[in-house]
Design an enzyme around this catalytic site. Structure first.
Site, PDB file in Angstrom:
ATOM      1  N   PHE A  49       8.997  -6.790 -26.425  1.00  0.00           N
ATOM      2  CA  PHE A  49       7.956  -7.464 -27.206  1.00  0.00           C
ATOM      3  C   PHE A  49       7.789  -6.729 -28.538  1.00  0.00           C
ATOM      4  O   PHE A  49       7.675  -5.505 -28.561  1.00  0.00           O
ATOM      5  CB  PHE A  49       6.653  -7.461 -26.408  1.00  0.00           C
ATOM      6  CG  PHE A  49       5.583  -8.331 -26.996  1.00  0.00           C
ATOM      7  CD1 PHE A  49       5.611  -9.702 -26.814  1.00  0.00           C
ATOM      8  CD2 PHE A  49       4.549  -7.785 -27.727  1.00  0.00           C
ATOM      9  CE1 PHE A  49       4.614 -10.507 -27.352  1.00  0.00           C
ATOM     10  CE2 PHE A  49       3.549  -8.588 -28.268  1.00  0.00           C
ATOM     11  CZ  PHE A  49       3.586  -9.945 -28.087  1.00  0.00           C
ATOM     12  N   ASP A  67       5.769  -0.475 -20.063  1.00  0.00           N
ATOM     13  CA  ASP A  67       4.761  -1.462 -20.426  1.00  0.00           C
ATOM     14  C   ASP A  67       4.702  -2.498 -19.306  1.00  0.00           C
ATOM     15  O   ASP A  67       5.713  -3.146 -18.992  1.00  0.00           O
ATOM     16  CB  ASP A  67       5.109  -2.126 -21.766  1.00  0.00           C
ATOM     17  CG  ASP A  67       3.979  -3.018 -22.264  1.00  0.00           C
ATOM     18  OD1 ASP A  67       3.263  -3.587 -21.429  1.00  0.00           O
ATOM     19  OD2 ASP A  67       3.842  -3.156 -23.495  1.00  0.00           O
ATOM     20  N   TYR A  81      -5.560  -9.336 -20.530  1.00  0.00           N
ATOM     21  CA  TYR A  81      -5.854 -10.769 -20.682  1.00  0.00           C
ATOM     22  C   TYR A  81      -4.747 -11.680 -20.160  1.00  0.00           C
ATOM     23  O   TYR A  81      -4.846 -12.889 -20.277  1.00  0.00           O
ATOM     24  CB  TYR A  81      -6.165 -11.114 -22.144  1.00  0.00           C
ATOM     25  CG  TYR A  81      -5.111 -10.701 -23.163  1.00  0.00           C
ATOM     26  CD1 TYR A  81      -3.936 -11.429 -23.300  1.00  0.00           C
ATOM     27  CD2 TYR A  81      -5.305  -9.610 -23.987  1.00  0.00           C
ATOM     28  CE1 TYR A  81      -2.980 -11.065 -24.229  1.00  0.00           C
ATOM     29  CE2 TYR A  81      -4.355  -9.236 -24.930  1.00  0.00           C
ATOM     30  CZ  TYR A  81      -3.196  -9.962 -25.046  1.00  0.00           C
ATOM     31  OH  TYR A  81      -2.253  -9.600 -25.960  1.00  0.00           O
ATOM     32  N   LYS A  82      -3.685 -11.114 -19.606  1.00  0.00           N
ATOM     33  CA  LYS A  82      -2.624 -11.957 -19.037  1.00  0.00           C
ATOM     34  C   LYS A  82      -2.930 -12.188 -17.552  1.00  0.00           C
ATOM     35  O   LYS A  82      -3.870 -12.900 -17.238  1.00  0.00           O
ATOM     36  CB  LYS A  82      -1.267 -11.303 -19.289  1.00  0.00           C
ATOM     37  CG  LYS A  82      -0.924 -11.321 -20.786  1.00  0.00           C
ATOM     38  CD  LYS A  82       0.316 -10.560 -21.147  1.00  0.00           C
ATOM     39  CE  LYS A  82       0.548 -10.654 -22.658  1.00  0.00           C
ATOM     40  NZ  LYS A  82       1.442  -9.619 -23.155  1.00  0.00           N
ATOM     41  N   ARG A  99       8.882 -21.520 -21.958  1.00  0.00           N
ATOM     42  CA  ARG A  99       8.422 -20.515 -21.012  1.00  0.00           C
ATOM     43  C   ARG A  99       7.310 -21.076 -20.131  1.00  0.00           C
ATOM     44  O   ARG A  99       6.342 -21.650 -20.629  1.00  0.00           O
ATOM     45  CB  ARG A  99       7.920 -19.317 -21.821  1.00  0.00           C
ATOM     46  CG  ARG A  99       7.657 -18.082 -21.033  1.00  0.00           C
ATOM     47  CD  ARG A  99       7.391 -16.915 -21.962  1.00  0.00           C
ATOM     48  NE  ARG A  99       6.112 -17.038 -22.628  1.00  0.00           N
ATOM     49  CZ  ARG A  99       5.378 -16.003 -23.056  1.00  0.00           C
ATOM     50  NH1 ARG A  99       5.839 -14.773 -22.895  1.00  0.00           N
ATOM     51  NH2 ARG A  99       4.230 -16.184 -23.657  1.00  0.00           N
TER      52      ARG A  99
HETATM   53  C1  LIG Z   1       1.249  -9.264 -24.420  1.00  0.00           C
HETATM   54  C2  LIG Z   1       1.970  -8.003 -24.734  1.00  0.00           C
HETATM   55  C3  LIG Z   1       1.414  -7.071 -25.614  1.00  0.00           C
HETATM   56  C4  LIG Z   1       0.119  -7.388 -26.277  1.00  0.00           C
HETATM   57  O1  LIG Z   1      -0.332  -6.380 -27.102  1.00  0.00           O
HETATM   58  P1  LIG Z   1      -1.736  -6.528 -27.819  1.00  0.00           P
HETATM   59  O2  LIG Z   1      -2.002  -5.178 -28.324  1.00  0.00           O
HETATM   60  O3  LIG Z   1      -2.718  -7.001 -26.796  1.00  0.00           O
HETATM   61  O4  LIG Z   1      -1.600  -7.570 -28.885  1.00  0.00           O
HETATM   62  C5  LIG Z   1       2.108  -5.890 -25.834  1.00  0.00           C
HETATM   63  N1  LIG Z   1       3.284  -5.650 -25.232  1.00  0.00           N
HETATM   64  C6  LIG Z   1       3.853  -6.543 -24.388  1.00  0.00           C
HETATM   65  C7  LIG Z   1       5.165  -6.237 -23.754  1.00  0.00           C
HETATM   66  C8  LIG Z   1       3.216  -7.742 -24.131  1.00  0.00           C
HETATM   67  O5  LIG Z   1       3.777  -8.642 -23.311  1.00  0.00           O
END
Ligand SMILES: *Cc1c(COP(=O)(O)O)cnc(C)c1O
Length: 421
Positions: A130, A199, A224-225, A380
């Site tokens: 990401f 992560d 939030y996921k 997705r």
């Molecule tokens: C959703 C996600 C993020 C989100 O980061 P924010 O700081 O909340 O914007 C970070 N890393 C990964 C791998 C994600 O899937």
């Protein structure tokens, strides 16, 4: 043998987790396949947040830091997250965003390597990680004089060498849903003398994770996921106890102080993961996260994460089978691994053209998935076992079939770009 809607309904009737769906407020007529990006609203959240505002803030005022347990919230919710990721009480804090927590733990990992093995100057990650993870790593590497090297998945094991400082990976890939073998890669990195940062943004609450058994070093994840904490919910950070007391994190704020209310002019880090707190925490967000975690932890008496994982695999297996049975010949390919051990909780399809418009046409039909640009583009579909029914998967694939058969996605209104995709 083909699968019918009646088969799917029969599976729902026998699903031991089916009652958990009632914990959510889901809009009528929507099949929600984007819980991997923003979990839906738990039924309890509006009233709980209103209560914190009206009573704890409105009536309790500043007393609520003590009387309502506000001060303890980041650690209390951290302890609840710990049960989902194979960590012990006191090892996780719920705070800040995933990006910020990654900055803190990667910085601490680099400080640790700089002290113990200064010749190690390379941070390894995956090109398809990401982007925020890569940007944070890039910025820290620039600042600390490390080199960031981006790899394809199959190059990772061989790239671990005597100059590797840190291997930083996302456990479940956000685009493809492919899952790494956390224990094997961690062992391999340790054998090469490197530390590992995981992560868990697409793992926590979605797949079984055991950070302790994998002997990982640092981890972060998202609130939030799959944890359903609401937009911008506090994320979390975990540090293995062997590292926790050794290094400061760079955002040494007063909440991470050993005695925040001593108000001393010098910083004395709190023991353990508590030092990963920076400043005053968003109590309203933590209240909503608490309700989100309630929904995941409600599965505990029904088998917990192993039961959620079993259902998640059954849902994604069904999704794949139905796409292959009902949407064959429409140019869709599967990007998600078929092998269970390598699959997260989503199904990703690729198509040479029209992926964005297909997703828009599906949303217009009440099937909410999302689009991720790339080569090739990805459609997705997150499958969250807490509230998704087998019947919902059947309807989603049927709508996808109709969008393709009727070439509905060619309509101009489905080609207009939105600010957030
Ligand atoms: C959703 C996600 C993020 C989100 O980061 P924010 O700081 O909340 O914007 C970070 N890393 C990964 C791998 C994600 O899937």
């Amino acid at each position: 043998m083909t699968t019918t809607l009646a088969d799917c309904r029969a599976r729902d009737a026998q699903d031991p987790l089916r009652a958990l769906r009632d914990l959510f407020t889901l809009p009528e007529g929507v099949v929600y396949l984007d819980g991997n990006s923003l979990g839906p609203l738990p039924r309890a959240t509006p009233e709980r947040v209103a209560q914190v505002v009206r009573e704890e803030w409105g009536q309790g005022l500043i007393r609520s830091w003590n009387t309502a347990g506000w001060f303890e919230q980041p650690r209390r919710q951290g302890d609840r997250i710990a049960t989902l990721i194979g960590a012990e009480p006191g090892e996780v804090v719920a705070t800040d965003s995933t990006s910020i927590n990654l900055f803190k733990v990667l910085s601490a990992a680099l400080a640790s390597v700089a002290a113990d093995a200064p010749a190690r100057r390379t941070v390894l990650s995956e090109r398809s990680n990401f982007p925020t993870d890569l940007y944070i790593a890039e910025s820290l590497c620039r600042d600390r004089g490390f080199r960031l090297v981006l790899l394809e998945e199959d190059e990772i094991p061989h790239a671990l060498r005597d100059d590797t400082a840190v291997l930083m990976l996302t456990h479940v890939n956000y685009r493809t849903g492919a899952m790494h073998d956390m224990a094997a890669l961690t062992a391999r990195a340790h054998a090469a003398g490197a530390l590992v940062v995981w992560d868990l943004a697409h793992s926590a609450g979605a797949v079984e994770v055991d950070l302790t058994r994998a002997d990982a070093d640092y981890a972060v994840g998202c609130g939030y996921k799959y944890l359903n904490g609401g937009p911008g919910a506090p994320a979390f950070a975990w540090v293995h106890p062997r590292h926790a007391d050794r290094f400061w994190q760079p955002l040494a704020g007063w909440w991470g102080h050993a005695q925040p209310f001593a108000f001393t002019p010098d910083y004395q880090p709190a023991p353990g993961s508590a030092r990963y707190l920076c400043g005053t925490q968003g109590i309203l967000g933590l209240a909503a996260l608490e309700c989100g975690l309630d929904t995941v932890l409600a599965a505990e008496p029904l088998g917990g994460m192993p039961a959620l994982r079993r259902k998640s695999l059954a849902l994604t297996d069904l999704f794949i089978a139905l796409v292959e049975e009902r949407c064959a010949g429409h140019g869709l390919d599967l990007a998600t691994p078929r092998e269970h051990a390598r699959r997260g909780s989503q199904v990703c399809l690729t198509r040479n053209d029209g992926a964005y418009a297909i997703v828009q046409a599906l949303i217009a039909r009440g099937v909410i998935g999302d689009f991720r640009a790339g080569r090739p583009d990805i459609l997705r579909f997150g499958c969250t076992p807490l509230y998704l029914r087998f019947e919902d998967v059947w309807h989603a694939v049927e709508q996808l079939r109709l969008v393709l058969v009727e070439e509905e996605w060619r309509r101009p209104e489905f080609h207009q770009a939105q600010a957030v995709t």
